[in-house]
Scaffold this active site. Structure first.
Site, PDB file in Angstrom:
ATOM      1  CB  CYS B  83      45.998  -8.200 -27.119  1.00  0.00           C
ATOM      2  SG  CYS B  83      47.401  -7.449 -26.294  1.00  0.00           S
ATOM      3  CG  HIS B 337      49.706 -10.531 -30.575  1.00  0.00           C
ATOM      4  ND1 HIS B 337      48.420 -10.201 -30.963  1.00  0.00           N
ATOM      5  CD2 HIS B 337      49.782 -10.208 -29.245  1.00  0.00           C
ATOM      6  CE1 HIS B 337      47.763  -9.698 -29.919  1.00  0.00           C
ATOM      7  NE2 HIS B 337      48.567  -9.677 -28.882  1.00  0.00           N
TER       8      HIS B 337
END
Lengths: 177, 395
Positions: B83, B337
């Site tokens: 991430c 995200h």
């Protein structure tokens, strides 16, 4: 559900989606659908990929032999005394291999946990499961399922070898003391 | 080593972006960044592509994007740091310019997660960590990994469900004011408390969504930047660290050690005092993939003392006008995200904030001209902390 029923269900879902793809191609001459929510056109991949890795475990085979004897084994570096769990046969600190094998202690205390409610598809055949990390009495942490409905941080647990059903293979879990 | 500035930014709408494919999505951001910097592809000497993939079809996204966006034959690579991929791609291009290897480099972060059905995405993200010892047998999910931290944090410091809820409410409040956000809708505490559990103690409304999106920045050396723009935003410092793959190998689950270490590094380079770090920054972007992650970020960055991050949330100190505005673009929680794009999106948000170009209702007061981005990969497996400033750093 037995492991066969789990597998049959999965195969049925796969063949259903392939049949749906076939009918899209028959109807449109192309594997293209209009996504319902957005009306965007999507090409449905016509190529299959089925991944099942073959992971080498030779260097830690004693761990799996240990499970058969009801033991959860770790490795210990004879030089610096580091205990490795999950076990590994190399001590990168001392740069030596062929570490000693030691049994993990039974007693531990939960330091963190979660109940997995939304499960990955490959775990969808299990009831919601509790994953916990316990600090064992030798100071080494172990992560495993906690075989208990009620779990709290600070709860005392025992580590033991168990059979994971419906697959029927050996693994380890925590049980409340 | 030279100073490096951001001279152009691009950002797509985040959300379900199945109206385009991966390279078309990347182009939206790249085109905007080129236009903003008033540069052509021929001016770009190197480009880094942040993309995690697996859920999308292209295995070599960097060259697919290079070809589509007319960046071929410039050098490139695909960068992966879970991430934190976007920040890792930024780092690659930043170092290329800083070292003097190139004068102008482009970074694009892009992710198209909706090429696969949601359950498959949950499966793939769950595998991010130590596959064999923590996924194969115990089926952890991404929310599950952070839920382990939430349980430990709540037990140690007495944080309440409502404290986590405050984070979600704040980030949705700002998401509602960001036209690029996936969720442009405010939520109430009641809705939060009623949302269904995904990995106890975390609920659906504690979680960032599955998102498609892209963001891009163009970096230039000091000498070149001065010719391109009269309002460069400088990358002052970056700190980088990693954490163990197995969560069980860590000793503490109430903070993210890698993020703390990355912050220490960045603060040292930027001469920032950890205890008072919040006084230096006008705005912060932190990695709120789950609400608990934002609370831990407050502490790992020194905005709050250990065990007091949830109090900052409880008191509303991270809204605009509070101690330090955090995630006023909606954060991962509401903006979305898209894993490989998130770190670049943070850089775009901070740059536009510092230049008074944020969306209406989300602009902070710029007093010091400094902002910070905290980008965590996996569950503290990777951490990148980047400090930005409108003031030229002294070399």
């Amino acid at each position: 559900m037995s492991v066969n029923e789990v597998r049959e269900k999965l195969q049925k879902e796969i063949s259903q989606s392939i049949r749906a793809l076939d009918s899209v191609i028959r109807a449109n001459g192309l594997p293209i659908i209009n996504e319902q929510k957005t009306n965007n056109s999507l090409w449905i991949d016509v190529r299959e990929i089925d991944l099942r890795y073959q992971i080498p475990v030779k260097k830690v085979s004693k761990f799996f032999e240990g499970l058969k004897q009801g033991k959860v084994m770790a490795t210990k570096c004879p030089k610096c005394g580091s205990i490795y769990f999950p076990p590994q046969d190399d001590c990168p600190k001392c740069k030596i291999s062929n570490l000693d094998w030691v049994e993990m202690p039974e007693d531990g205390e939960i330091v963190a946990f979660s109940v997995v409610n939304v499960k990955p598809p490959s775990f969808s055949h299990y009831q919601d499961y509790v994953v916990g990390i316990a600090r064992m009495s030798n100071g080494v942490n172990v992560l495993a399922w906690v075989n208990s409905k009620e779990v709290k941080v600070g709860m005392k647990v025992k580590l033991r070898v168990t059979k994971r059903e419906p697959e029927g293979y050996l693994t380890y879990e925590f049980i409340p003391t | 080593m030279r100073n490096v500035a951001i001279v152009g930014t691009g950002h797509t709408k985040f959300g379900v972006r199945t109206d385009v494919n991966l390279q078309e999505l990347a182009w939206e951001a790249i085109k905007q960044a080129l236009e903003e910097a008033n540069l052509e592809q021929k001016d770009i000497q190197y480009f880094a592509v942040g993309n995690v993939g697996n859920w999308s079809s292209e295995e070599l996204p960097a060259v697919v994007i290079g070809e589509y966006c007319d960046l071929t034959p410039k050098g490139t690579m695909r960068v992966e740091a879970a991430c934190a991929t976007g920040s890792a791609a930024l780092r690659d291009a930043y170092l290329a310019v800083k070292s003097g290897e190139v004068d102008i480099a482009l970074v694009v972060g892009v992710e198209q997660m909706h090429q696969s059905p949601n359950p498959q995405v949950i499966e793939l993200i769950g595998r991010a960590g130590d596959y064999f010892w923590e996924f194969e047998n115990f089926g952890l999910t991404f929310p599950g990994y952070y839920a382990l931290h939430a349980s430990a944090y709540m037990a140690k410091y007495g944080a309440k469900e409502e404290d986590l809820g405050k984070i979600a409410i704040k980030n949705h409040y700002y998401g509602a004011r960001n036209p690029y956000a996936q969720f442009q809708k405010e939520i109430t505490m009641e809705e939060y408390l009623k949302s269904k559990p995904v990995a106890y103690p975390l609920k659906l409304l504690d979680s960032s969504p599955i998102t498609d999106g892209a963001a891009a920045v163009i970096l230039a050396s000091e000498e070149v930047a001065k010719k391109i723009t009269d309002s460069p935003v400088w990358i002052v410092a970056q700190g980088v660290a990693s954490g163990t793959a197995n969560l069980s190998k860590r000793t503490d689950f109430t903070h993210i050690e890698a993020a703390y270490l990355a912050a220490q590094q960045a603060y040292k380079k930027a001469k920032i005092d950890f205890e008072n770090s919040w006084k230096y920054f006008d705005v912060a972007e932190v990695h709120d993939c789950f609400t608990i992650a934002e609370i831990m970020a407050y502490e790992d960055l020194g905005f709050a003392k250990r065990g007091e991050g949830h109090l900052l949330a409880r008191e509303g100190q991270t809204y605009i006008g509070g101690r330090i505005p955090v995630n006023v673009d909606g954060g991962l929680k509401a903006k979305g995200h898209p894993i490989g794009a998130t770190g670049v999106s943070m850089a775009v948000s901070i740059t536009r904030q510092l230049l008074y170009r944020a969306h209406k209702g989300t602009q902070v007061d710029v007093k010091n001209g400094m902002g910070i981005a905290h980008n965590v990969g996996g569950t503290g497996h990777y951490a990148y902390v980047t400090i930005f400033s409108t003031r030229r750093p002294s070399t």
